[in-house]
Design an enzyme around this catalytic site. Structure first.
Site, PDB file in Angstrom:
ATOM      1  N   CYS A 131     -24.310  58.981 -43.836  1.00 10.62           N
ATOM      2  CA  CYS A 131     -25.259  58.536 -44.856  1.00 10.62           C
ATOM      3  C   CYS A 131     -26.699  58.958 -44.543  1.00 10.62           C
ATOM      4  O   CYS A 131     -27.439  59.388 -45.435  1.00 10.62           O
ATOM      5  CB  CYS A 131     -25.188  57.015 -45.010  1.00 10.62           C
ATOM      6  SG  CYS A 131     -25.329  56.097 -43.458  1.00 10.62           S
ATOM      7  N   GLN A 158     -31.812  51.450 -40.845  1.00  7.99           N
ATOM      8  CA  GLN A 158     -30.542  51.386 -41.544  1.00  7.99           C
ATOM      9  C   GLN A 158     -30.065  49.949 -41.754  1.00  7.99           C
ATOM     10  O   GLN A 158     -29.999  49.159 -40.807  1.00  7.99           O
ATOM     11  CB  GLN A 158     -29.491  52.200 -40.783  1.00  7.99           C
ATOM     12  CG  GLN A 158     -29.872  53.667 -40.678  1.00  7.99           C
ATOM     13  CD  GLN A 158     -28.879  54.518 -39.916  1.00  7.99           C
ATOM     14  OE1 GLN A 158     -29.244  55.379 -39.122  1.00  7.99           O
ATOM     15  NE2 GLN A 158     -27.594  54.293 -40.152  1.00  7.99           N
ATOM     16  N   GLY A 162     -24.281  49.255 -43.725  1.00  2.48           N
ATOM     17  CA  GLY A 162     -23.759  50.480 -43.144  1.00  2.48           C
ATOM     18  C   GLY A 162     -22.493  50.265 -42.332  1.00  2.48           C
ATOM     19  O   GLY A 162     -21.747  51.218 -42.092  1.00  2.48           O
ATOM     20  N   HIS A 244     -31.121  52.324 -46.928  1.00  9.47           N
ATOM     21  CA  HIS A 244     -31.634  52.896 -45.690  1.00  9.47           C
ATOM     22  C   HIS A 244     -33.006  53.520 -45.952  1.00  9.47           C
ATOM     23  O   HIS A 244     -33.243  54.097 -47.024  1.00  9.47           O
ATOM     24  CB  HIS A 244     -30.704  54.001 -45.173  1.00  9.47           C
ATOM     25  CG  HIS A 244     -29.403  53.496 -44.606  1.00  9.47           C
ATOM     26  ND1 HIS A 244     -29.075  52.164 -44.520  1.00  9.47           N
ATOM     27  CD2 HIS A 244     -28.341  54.185 -44.090  1.00  9.47           C
ATOM     28  CE1 HIS A 244     -27.881  52.049 -43.980  1.00  9.47           C
ATOM     29  NE2 HIS A 244     -27.404  53.247 -43.707  1.00  9.47           N
TER      30      HIS A 244
END
Length: 341
Positions: A131, A158, A162, A244
């Site tokens: 990502c 982040q 995640g 993020h």
């Protein structure tokens, strides 16, 4: 357009659900859709285009029913389940890191290296990048296209989504315990995430970098097919649910004309450059948004050859599910999917 029967492994997870929502709006020609998950989820249901679809077990599903599979499970499960789909002749778009660095598996961001889909081997696997790699390469692509990038230094911030629902639930529980001054809740991480910053995502390697930081370096070089650009990353887990953020410094071999690069950003699909004094945040731009948002674009203090900016991306959409759906649309547009049948 001919309909394509598909399956989504991990359909009850955050990324799997986001893939379903992406398929509903992307125009991909879905025929039959089969949501797959672990044995614990068998009999549960998901909604797709207004219909109720019941979850089947991923390890025992008959993959000859489908032509295309999205895999949205962890590395261990991906290594176990994907070969089953392969043996049935399916093309697999894999969101795990299991196959990303394999020489015979293309690693694709459709806006950056769409031609890589033609490099799909007999494995019939296309890997979805990390990502943070997607977010970073999308944000520097106008500079890369100028052919002048030498070095990229990025700090990533982040969100806990995640790592899936466990990360979200941990943050909720830990926040309650801190605010209520009660005993500490458990954590998916080695240390608490609530009201904290953790400069470690993944295990540390022998060079002092975490596995997440090394993914940024290795995957970026593979996608760009460039080993002359140095990527240096510090990856930080932050107590945010979704979205993020990245602080990026780019060193170039020549002076960067701000008007030219601003114009290039404004023309780039999948990017939104905000006005000079505005900036994106995870809360406002990191949830249910498809674009990568950029702000605070500025020169370095001491040289016109370097620029800095801030970016935000929905890690579940463009950082995972949307990119995976875009890869599938690319396969259809370029007749790769039909040719591979």
């Amino acid at each position: 357009m001919q309909k394509i029967d598909v399956a989504v492994i991990g359909a009850t997870g955050l990324v799997g659900e986001a893939i379903l929502r992406g398929l509903e709006t992307s125009g991909f020609p879905v025929g039959e859709l089969y949501p797959l998950a672990s044995e614990q989820s068998v009999g549960d249901h998901v909604f797709f285009n207004g219909d109720t679809c019941f979850v089947e077990k991923a390890t025992t599903f008959d993959y000859t029913k489908v032509q295309l599979v999205w895999s949205a499970v962890n590395d261990t499960l991906a290594r176990h389940i994907i070969p089953i789909a392969q043996s049935a002749g399916c093309i697999v778009i894999d969101n795990s890191s299991s196959y990303r660095l394999d020489d015979d598996v293309p690693l694709v961001i459709p806006e950056i290296n769409p031609e890589a889909v033609f490099e799909m081997s007999e494995k019939k696997i296309i890997a979805n990048p990390n990502c943070s790699v997607i977010q970073l390469l999308m944000s520097i692509s106008p500079l890369v296209n100028l052919g002048c990038v030498n070095r990229v230094i990025v700090s990533t911030y982040q969100s806990v989504s995640g790592v899936g629902r466990t990360g979200i639930n941990d943050l909720i529980d830990q926040s309650h315990t801190v605010l209520e001054d009660s005993a500490s809740a458990g954590s998916t991480y080695a240390r608490k995430t609530a009201f904290n910053l953790l400069p470690q995502i993944g295990a540390f390697e022998s060079n002092g970098y975490s596995s997440e930081e090394m993914k940024i370096y290795t995957e970026a070089c593979k996608i760009l097919n460039r080993k002359d650009i140095d990527f240096v990353a510090t990856a930080v887990r932050v107590p945010v649910f979704f979205g993020h953020a990245q602080s990026v410094h780019v060193d170039c071999s020549q002076a960067v004309n701000m008007d030219s690069i601003t114009s290039a950003y404004q023309r780039s699909p999948g990017l939104t450059l905000m006005s000079e004094l505005d900036y994106p945040t995870p809360h406002e731009h990191g949830m249910t948004q498809d674009d990568v948002f950029l702000g605070r674009l500025r020169h370095d203090h001491h040289t016109m050859n370097s620029i800095n900016f801030w970016s935000v991306c929905d890690n579940l959409r463009k950082g995972a599910a949307l990119n995976a759906v875009q890869i599938a649309n690319l396969l259809v547009e370029r007749d790769v999917l039909q040719a591979a049948k």
